[in-house]
Scaffold this active site. Structure first.
Site, PDB file in Angstrom:
ATOM      1  CE  LYS A  60      -1.093  -0.512   4.970  1.00 63.58           C
ATOM      2  NZ  LYS A  60      -0.464  -1.857   5.126  1.00 63.58           N
TER       3      LYS A  60
ATOM      4  CG  ASN B 257      -0.305   3.492   8.039  1.00 63.84           C
ATOM      5  OD1 ASN B 257      -0.185   3.728   9.234  1.00 63.84           O
ATOM      6  ND2 ASN B 257       0.121   2.356   7.492  1.00 63.84           N
TER       7      ASN B 257
ATOM      8  CG  HIS C 241      -1.492  -5.660  12.248  1.00 66.26           C
ATOM      9  ND1 HIS C 241      -0.385  -5.033  12.782  1.00 66.26           N
ATOM     10  CD2 HIS C 241      -1.642  -5.149  10.996  1.00 66.26           C
ATOM     11  CE1 HIS C 241       0.109  -4.172  11.899  1.00 66.26           C
ATOM     12  NE2 HIS C 241      -0.620  -4.233  10.814  1.00 66.26           N
TER      13      HIS C 241
END
Length: 439
Positions: A119, A142, A187
């Site tokens: 990304k 981000n 995560h």
């Protein structure tokens, strides 16, 4: 709709770069609102930049602040499952993130990108190509600059990288075009399941006009979406794909060859997929990318992502510190042109990940596996060559005398950096310094 009209007291939870951006935004655009900041760390980063008129509590929680707030703005690094936040929410306190505040403010078109891997490259390259087309573009989220620091009435377009953590606290972001690149395990110390992680990512499509999904990864498909949807693929016919024309491979858009993949300076098949996503997003945002393909052809990628930092005596030193999960390391390995031996540095904070998918790929390579950091031991069973070190420097010091022309030394750790470094950038910078020293 003015979502600020009934807000008089805001508590920002978690300082750092994002928390500071929230404080600055509120003081600039909503000076009538009082701001308090709390951070469980004794010495939060950025505290020296906090305006003197903002009340700060550090080293723990002030639940009475949370319960009296009209709005809590939480740093994406803090889980919404934290008991103190759950308690405040049960009392009816609204909890959002910085991207939600951004969504309340901006009216210009937004392109948004999420996914487990790629990304940052897609976000950066989309911004570069939009700038080449003559637009004033704000790129961040981000990656790089916090979204609230990008706000500028003169902007033509915003391009945002959004993590699952940011999307959890975002409900009203309207986007011109959104992409969900891929889904892989990451995560798992934050989410109960892959399904929960996926649902957080899918929130990017909630208010999107058009979306881009990965035809090779059905997990990126939304369950219900009534707008315009296009797909990209490396392996099968799709709206944006690769095709052979007279023996030469091209990026193809809607069946039309766009540019030879061999002319791209980006390395690896994963970056071909990234390039396809970029042209899909630009197409959906009605931006003329066909007149500015040099920006695509000449793009060399992000720092810390398959970045060649040193080449001497025929030995390449590659910084892929941004590979903080297994899928990202797998992507880097798939793009390698290896003429000698690969010395692969892995380890750090594993975030509860399963590293076993690396094993078959590692077994196919001429490889020396160098494991370091807190969870370095978890890699030892993946390859017969594995050696365990305390630090990255220890590993490089030992392997350097063994290096020969054609070899590659690559940091692609499949782990977060927080055991030994401030962030993945600091880890990558350290690798680059060591490469210059040992090469």
């Amino acid at each position: 709709m003015n979502r600020w009209q009934d807000i008089r007291q805001v508590v920002v939870v978690g300082l750092g770069v994002t928390g500071l951006s929230v404080v600055k935004y509120i003081q600039k655009y909503h000076p009538e609102v009082a701001v308090q900041v709390m951070d469980t760390r004794e010495a939060p980063p950025g505290i020296e930049q906090l305006p003197g008129d903002v009340e700060m509590y550090q080293g723990g929680w002030r639940t009475e602040w949370l319960n009296k707030a009209d709005l809590v703005v939480v740093n994406p690094g803090i889980s919404l499952a934290t008991p103190e936040l759950q308690s405040a929410r049960s009392r009816g306190v609204a909890i959002v993130g910085d991207i939600e505040l951004f969504a309340w403010h901006v009216h210009q078109p937004v392109i948004a990108i999420t996914g487990s891997n790629g990304k940052s490259t897609v976000t950066d390259l989309t911004g570069k190509m939009a700038e080449a087309a003559g637009l004033k573009v704000g790129v961040g989220g981000n990656i790089g600059v916090p979204a609230l620091d990008l706000i500028d009435g003169a902007m033509d377009l915003y391009v945002l990288e959004l993590s699952s953590f940011q999307l959890e606290t975002t409900s009203h972001l309207r986007v011109k075009a959104a992409a969900f690149l891929n889904l892989s395990e990451d995560h798992m110390d934050r989410y109960d399941s892959m399904a929960a992680y996926r649902q957080a990512k899918l929130r990017i499509f909630s208010h999107a006009e058009s979306i881009v999904v990965n035809q090779d990864d059905p997990a990126t498909y939304p369950e219900n979406f009534s707008g315009n949807q296009v797909r990209f693929s490396l392996n099968q016919p799709a709206d944006f794909s690769v095709e052979m024309v007279d023996g030469t491979e091209y990026l193809s858009a809607k069946g039309q060859p766009v540019i030879e993949t061999g002319t791209l300076r980006l390395v690896g098949r994963h970056n071909v997929a990234n390039a396809l996503t970029v042209i899909a997003l630009l197409h959906l945002a009605d931006i003329d990318y066909l007149s500015h393909l040099d920006a695509l052809k000449n793009y060399m990628g992000l720092t810390h992502r398959c970045q060649l930092v040193e080449e001497r005596h025929g030995i390449k030193w590659v910084n892929d510190s941004k590979a903080t999960n297994v899928a990202s390391t797998l992507a880097a390995l798939s793009g390698l042109q290896l003429n000698g031996r690969l010395y692969l540095l892995v380890g750090g904070v594993g975030k509860g990940a399963d590293f076993s998918p690396l094993k078959p790929v590692l077994s196919s390579l001429n490889l020396e596996l160098c494991c370091f950091g807190r969870d370095g031991k978890q890699f030892m069973a993946l390859h017969s060559s594995a050696r365990l070190y305390g630090t990255m420097e220890d590993a490089l010091q030992e392997i350097t005398p063994e290096l020969k022309s054609g070899d590659i030394v690559m940091l692609s750790p499949a782990c977060a950096s927080f055991d030994q470094y401030k962030n993945f950038m600091a880890r990558g910078d350290a690798f680059a310094r060591l490469a210059h020293r040992f090469a």
